[in-house]
Design an enzyme around this catalytic site. Structure first.
Site, PDB file in Angstrom:
ATOM      1  N   CYS A   4       0.741  -1.231  -0.008  1.00 59.96           N
ATOM      2  CA  CYS A   4       0.033  -0.016   0.115  1.00 59.96           C
ATOM      3  C   CYS A   4       0.837   1.253  -0.039  1.00 59.96           C
ATOM      4  O   CYS A   4       1.652   1.635   0.978  1.00 59.96           O
ATOM      5  CB  CYS A   4      -0.845  -0.038   1.147  1.00 59.96           C
ATOM      6  SG  CYS A   4      -1.804   1.482   1.343  1.00 59.96           S
ATOM      7  N   CYS A   7       0.490   3.438   3.026  1.00 60.47           N
ATOM      8  CA  CYS A   7       1.272   2.922   4.225  1.00 60.47           C
ATOM      9  C   CYS A   7       2.776   3.178   4.094  1.00 60.47           C
ATOM     10  O   CYS A   7       3.258   3.388   5.231  1.00 60.47           O
ATOM     11  CB  CYS A   7       0.903   1.158   4.283  1.00 60.47           C
ATOM     12  SG  CYS A   7      -0.675   0.711   5.149  1.00 60.47           S
ATOM     13  N   HIS A 100      -8.450   8.315   3.186  1.00 63.62           N
ATOM     14  CA  HIS A 100      -7.625   9.567   3.040  1.00 63.62           C
ATOM     15  C   HIS A 100      -8.865  10.541   2.607  1.00 63.62           C
ATOM     16  O   HIS A 100     -10.001  10.316   2.137  1.00 63.62           O
ATOM     17  CB  HIS A 100      -6.600   9.735   1.831  1.00 63.62           C
ATOM     18  CG  HIS A 100      -7.240   9.214   0.598  1.00 63.62           C
ATOM     19  ND1 HIS A 100      -7.233   7.745   0.219  1.00 63.62           N
ATOM     20  CD2 HIS A 100      -7.576   9.762  -0.615  1.00 63.62           C
ATOM     21  CE1 HIS A 100      -7.669   7.626  -1.039  1.00 63.62           C
ATOM     22  NE2 HIS A 100      -7.904   8.983  -1.487  1.00 63.62           N
TER      23      HIS A 100
HETATM   24  P1  AMP Z   1      -8.456   8.493  -4.314  1.00 68.21           P
HETATM   25  O1  AMP Z   1      -9.051   8.669  -6.012  1.00 68.21           O
HETATM   26  O2  AMP Z   1      -9.314   9.289  -3.646  1.00 68.21           O
HETATM   27  O3  AMP Z   1      -8.188   7.098  -4.320  1.00 68.21           O
HETATM   28  O4  AMP Z   1      -7.275   9.506  -4.467  1.00 68.21           O
HETATM   29  C1  AMP Z   1      -6.075   9.111  -4.648  1.00 68.21           C
HETATM   30  C2  AMP Z   1      -5.114  10.172  -4.919  1.00 68.21           C
HETATM   31  O5  AMP Z   1      -3.590   9.941  -4.353  1.00 68.21           O
HETATM   32  C3  AMP Z   1      -5.002  10.747  -6.115  1.00 68.21           C
HETATM   33  O6  AMP Z   1      -5.388  12.116  -6.149  1.00 68.21           O
HETATM   34  C4  AMP Z   1      -3.379  10.504  -6.578  1.00 68.21           C
HETATM   35  O7  AMP Z   1      -3.050  11.447  -7.466  1.00 68.21           O
HETATM   36  C5  AMP Z   1      -2.761  10.456  -5.043  1.00 68.21           C
HETATM   37  N1  AMP Z   1      -1.556   9.784  -5.285  1.00 68.21           N
HETATM   38  C6  AMP Z   1      -1.233   8.582  -5.530  1.00 68.21           C
HETATM   39  N2  AMP Z   1      -0.123   8.226  -5.269  1.00 68.21           N
HETATM   40  C7  AMP Z   1       0.422   9.261  -4.267  1.00 68.21           C
HETATM   41  C8  AMP Z   1       1.734   9.422  -3.972  1.00 68.21           C
HETATM   42  N3  AMP Z   1       2.517   8.488  -4.094  1.00 68.21           N
HETATM   43  N4  AMP Z   1       1.860  10.640  -3.495  1.00 68.21           N
HETATM   44  C9  AMP Z   1       1.014  11.546  -3.347  1.00 68.21           C
HETATM   45  N5  AMP Z   1      -0.305  11.521  -3.799  1.00 68.21           N
HETATM   46  C10 AMP Z   1      -0.426  10.133  -4.332  1.00 68.21           C
HETATM   47 ZN    ZN Z   2      -2.349   1.236   3.456  1.00 69.49          ZN
END
Ligand code: AMP
Ligand code: ZN
Length: 111
Positions: A4, A7, A100
């Site tokens: 994850c 995580c 989140h």
């Molecule tokens: P969700 O669609 O609510 O699951 O949003 C997940 C969010 O996490 C998206 O806006 C991605 O751009 C963001 N995301 C994915 N990987 C990373 C990362 N390594 N660092 C920062 N943001 C991330």
């Molecule tokens: Zn996690």
């Protein structure tokens, strides 16, 4: 959860600048920002989504919202307004299955 990404950020096995941290959450910038301010308030515990919050954890969601409010103030969108968003599951557009809260602001956000 080894596989994850959130995580890995919480556990600091993946390097990421944290804007805030306490015993329950971390905050960092979204890697693909959809607004000038796009922060993620992420639970330290690997909880899959809002659907997986137990009654005993209801204070966690409140805490995440309260930290989002403080981040809105710190990052200059408190007065102009902002959006808080939990995506839940497939139709909610959730991509990362780790709880989140999105904080978006710094421009007018369409519907
Ligand atoms: P969700 O669609 O609510 O699951 O949003 C997940 C969010 O996490 C998206 O806006 C991605 O751009 C963001 N995301 C994915 N990987 C990373 C990362 N390594 N660092 C920062 N943001 C991330
Ligand atoms: Zn996690």
């Amino acid at each position: 959860m080894d596989d994850c990404v959130f995580c890995s950020i919480v556990n600091k096995t993946l390097d990421k600048e944290l804007l805030y941290e306490d015993d329950k959450v971390v905050v960092f910038k979204d890697i693909l920002p959809k607004a000038p301010v796009h922060l993620l308030i992420v639970s330290k515990e690997h909880i899959l989504s809002i659907n997986h919050i137990q009654d005993s954890q209801e204070d966690l969601a409140g805490h995440m919202i309260n930290i989002a409010r403080k981040m809105a103030l710190k990052y200059g969108v408190y007065e102009t307004g902002y959006r808080l968003m939990f995506n839940v599951g497939k139709d909610g557009g959730q991509v990362i299955p780790h709880l989140h809260l999105h904080l978006l602001g710094g421009k007018f956000l369409e519907g």
